[in-house]
Design an enzyme around this catalytic site. Structure first.
Site, short mmCIF file in Angstrom:
data_model
loop_
_atom_site.label_atom_id
_atom_site.label_comp_id
_atom_site.label_asym_id
_atom_site.label_seq_id
_atom_site.Cartn_x
_atom_site.Cartn_y
_atom_site.Cartn_z
N SER A 23 10.67 -18.86 2.62
CA SER A 23 9.95 -20.03 3.55
C SER A 23 10.99 -20.11 4.97
CB SER A 23 9.57 -20.55 2.65
OG SER A 23 8.23 -21.71 3.45
N LYS A 76 -1.76 -18.85 -2.83
CA LYS A 76 -3.21 -19.11 -2.14
C LYS A 76 -4.35 -19.10 -2.67
CE LYS A 76 -0.72 -18.14 2.25
NZ LYS A 76 -0.33 -17.76 3.47
N ASP A 112 -4.51 -20.36 8.44
CA ASP A 112 -3.16 -19.16 8.65
C ASP A 112 -4.39 -18.96 10.08
OD1 ASP A 112 -1.37 -19.00 7.03
OD2 ASP A 112 -2.76 -18.19 5.73
N ARG A 163 -5.45 1.72 4.66
CA ARG A 163 -5.45 2.87 3.40
C ARG A 163 -6.12 3.11 2.05
NH1 ARG A 163 1.03 2.59 1.14
NH2 ARG A 163 0.34 0.91 0.42
N THR A 164 -6.52 1.83 1.44
CA THR A 164 -7.03 1.96 0.66
C THR A 164 -8.43 1.48 0.73
OG1 THR A 164 -4.82 0.96 -0.74
CG2 THR A 164 -6.96 1.29 -1.83
N VAL A 165 -9.77 2.51 1.08
CA VAL A 165 -10.63 2.02 1.32
C VAL A 165 -11.32 1.58 0.78
CG1 VAL A 165 -11.05 3.97 2.49
CG2 VAL A 165 -11.38 4.16 0.24
N TYR A 226 6.77 -11.28 12.01
CA TYR A 226 7.58 -11.41 13.15
C TYR A 226 9.16 -11.45 13.11
CZ TYR A 226 7.11 -15.05 9.39
OH TYR A 226 7.24 -15.79 8.29
P1 NDP Z 1 -0.74 -8.04 1.18
O1 NDP Z 1 0.25 -7.01 0.20
O2 NDP Z 1 -1.76 -8.39 0.39
O3 NDP Z 1 -1.24 -6.20 1.90
C1 NDP Z 1 -0.47 -5.34 2.35
C2 NDP Z 1 -0.46 -4.45 3.63
O4 NDP Z 1 -0.48 -3.60 3.53
C3 NDP Z 1 -2.67 -3.29 2.52
O5 NDP Z 1 -3.86 -3.47 4.10
C4 NDP Z 1 -1.83 -2.14 2.49
O6 NDP Z 1 -2.92 -1.54 2.23
C5 NDP Z 1 -1.37 -1.90 3.47
N1 NDP Z 1 0.06 -1.21 3.12
C6 NDP Z 1 1.36 -1.78 3.05
N2 NDP Z 1 1.93 -0.29 2.51
C7 NDP Z 1 0.86 0.80 3.48
C8 NDP Z 1 1.58 1.63 3.30
N3 NDP Z 1 2.44 2.56 3.35
N4 NDP Z 1 0.49 2.88 4.20
C9 NDP Z 1 -1.02 1.53 4.71
N5 NDP Z 1 -0.73 0.55 4.42
C10 NDP Z 1 0.44 0.22 3.94
O7 NDP Z 1 -0.10 -8.66 1.93
P2 NDP Z 1 -0.86 -9.82 3.07
O8 NDP Z 1 -1.80 -9.06 4.05
O9 NDP Z 1 -0.08 -10.88 2.87
O10 NDP Z 1 1.02 -9.58 5.10
C11 NDP Z 1 0.95 -8.53 5.89
C12 NDP Z 1 1.71 -8.99 6.18
O11 NDP Z 1 1.86 -9.79 7.39
C13 NDP Z 1 3.07 -9.26 5.41
O12 NDP Z 1 4.03 -8.55 5.20
C14 NDP Z 1 3.73 -10.04 6.39
O13 NDP Z 1 4.60 -9.76 7.12
C15 NDP Z 1 3.19 -10.55 7.15
N6 NDP Z 1 2.14 -12.13 6.70
C16 NDP Z 1 2.48 -12.32 8.88
C17 NDP Z 1 2.16 -13.78 8.82
C18 NDP Z 1 2.25 -14.75 9.77
O14 NDP Z 1 2.50 -16.06 9.95
N7 NDP Z 1 2.14 -14.74 10.85
C19 NDP Z 1 1.76 -14.08 7.69
C20 NDP Z 1 1.19 -13.63 6.31
C21 NDP Z 1 1.41 -12.50 6.85
P3 NDP Z 1 -3.40 -0.55 0.92
O15 NDP Z 1 -4.31 -1.72 0.19
O16 NDP Z 1 -3.97 0.58 1.07
O17 NDP Z 1 -2.19 -1.32 -0.06
#
Ligand code: NDP
Length: 284
Positions: A23, A76, A112, A163-165, A226
């Site tokens: 963090s 969260k 957020d 990806r996952t509908v 980032y």
């Molecule tokens: P989650 O694990 O909840 O969600 C991940 C997402 O990425 C899902 O939509 C997933 O799709 C998709 N995904 C992962 N791998 C693949 C792949 N190979 N192909 C297609 N889609 C893929 O993560 P969060 O939503 O919590 O966070 C996402 C990103 O956001 C984090 O990695 C982080 O870097 C960034 N973030 C940035 C913040 C900031 O303050 N700037 C705050 C919070 C997050 P599927 O549903 O199909 O698995």
């Protein structure tokens, strides 16, 4: 009697998560405290899921000794159930990332979305485009804050692809937006003013399945990821001549409401290049 001050009588806040070593919040808040000459301290604590209920009870009764905290993964959502008062944003997004202890009650908020929208508003290119259609890739926890933020910014037409509908149904029902599969992205991009990557694709150098040759002129590209280097999505977008923005400002701006409440200041803490460089140097 509540004990939400340190023995030196200055406010202490912190962040909980599991794991927590990655963090950047301690670096962010302690940097601001120092820059603004405010008394206070910001700590981090690893709280395992099994210890969450005890932690929140102790935060409320003063045993933790913090005036509030940030909550990060994986707590969260569970934090919602432990707060006594929830903001509208926390309820709608379905997650809490900021807690303020006030009169023996835990006030849970989600900032957020504010971090997301303030980061965009700090971008001159964004302020200049019409807020009509935004396309979001991703349907995880972060996407909910992004969608709420886009709605607050006035986007009337928001389409989320994933990806996952199956994960899209809740988003459609909760936010009243359009959803589709990731493969359908080209169908929706034509009239978009903004394309947001809210997936974790790009963290390890992966490329999003975006055909840059078909993107409309003037579309803005934003990645909430980032790091020291821009993601492939943004570097390629830049090469194609599009305006791009990364997600560090989202992290920074989401911290501001908590900072002001815990450390009792009306002043906004500084958000500048110094802070960006410092935080990236602290990233593990
Ligand atoms: P989650 O694990 O909840 O969600 C991940 C997402 O990425 C899902 O939509 C997933 O799709 C998709 N995904 C992962 N791998 C693949 C792949 N190979 N192909 C297609 N889609 C893929 O993560 P969060 O939503 O919590 O966070 C996402 C990103 O956001 C984090 O990695 C982080 O870097 C960034 N973030 C940035 C913040 C900031 O303050 N700037 C705050 C919070 C997050 P599927 O549903 O199909 O698995």
């Amino acid at each position: 009697m509540q004990n939400t001050k340190s023995p030196d009588n200055f406010p202490v806040a912190g962040v909980i998560g599991h794991p927590i070593t990655h963090s950047l919040s301690p670096a962010l808040h302690n940097h601001w405290l120092k820059k603004m000459g405010l008394p206070g301290r910001y700590e981090s604590r690893d709280v395992a899921p099994a210890d969450c209920a005890r932690f929140f009870a102790d935060l409320r009764n003063g045993k933790v000794g913090w005036v509030g905290c940030n909550v990060t993964l994986p707590h969260k959502i569970v934090a919602l159930d432990h707060c006594d008062v929830l903001s509208d944003a926390a309820k709608k997004i379905g997650a809490v990332n900021t807690i303020i202890v006030r009169n023996g009650k835990l006030h849970g908020d989600n900032t957020d979305w504010l971090g997301f929208s303030e980061n965009l508003l700090s971008w001159a290119a964004f302020r200049a485009v019409p807020k009509n259609r935004a396309v979001v890739i991703g349907a995880g926890g972060a996407a909910r804050g992004v969608i709420y933020g886009l709605q607050q910014l006035g986007f009337g037409d928001i389409i989320v692809v994933n990806r996952t509908v199956e994960k899209l149904q809740d988003l459609r029902d909760d936010f009243g937006i359009a959803v589709d599969s990731l493969a359908s992205l080209p169908k929706h991009i034509g009239a978009a003013n903004l394309l947001v990557n809210a997936t974790s694709l790009g963290l390890k150098g992966e490329m999003l399945p975006v055909d840059f040759t078909t993107l409309p002129r003037g579309i803005l590209l934003h990645d909430i990821i980032y790091g020291a280097h821009l993601t492939h999505f943004l570097t390629t977008g830049k090469e194609f001549g599009f305006a791009v923005k990364d997600g560090l400002g989202m992290l920074i701006h989401q911290g501001i409401p908590g900072f002001k409440a815990w450390f009792k200041t009306d002043k906004n803490p500084p958000v500048d290049d110094d802070l960006r460089h410092y935080l990236l140097s602290q990233k593990k």
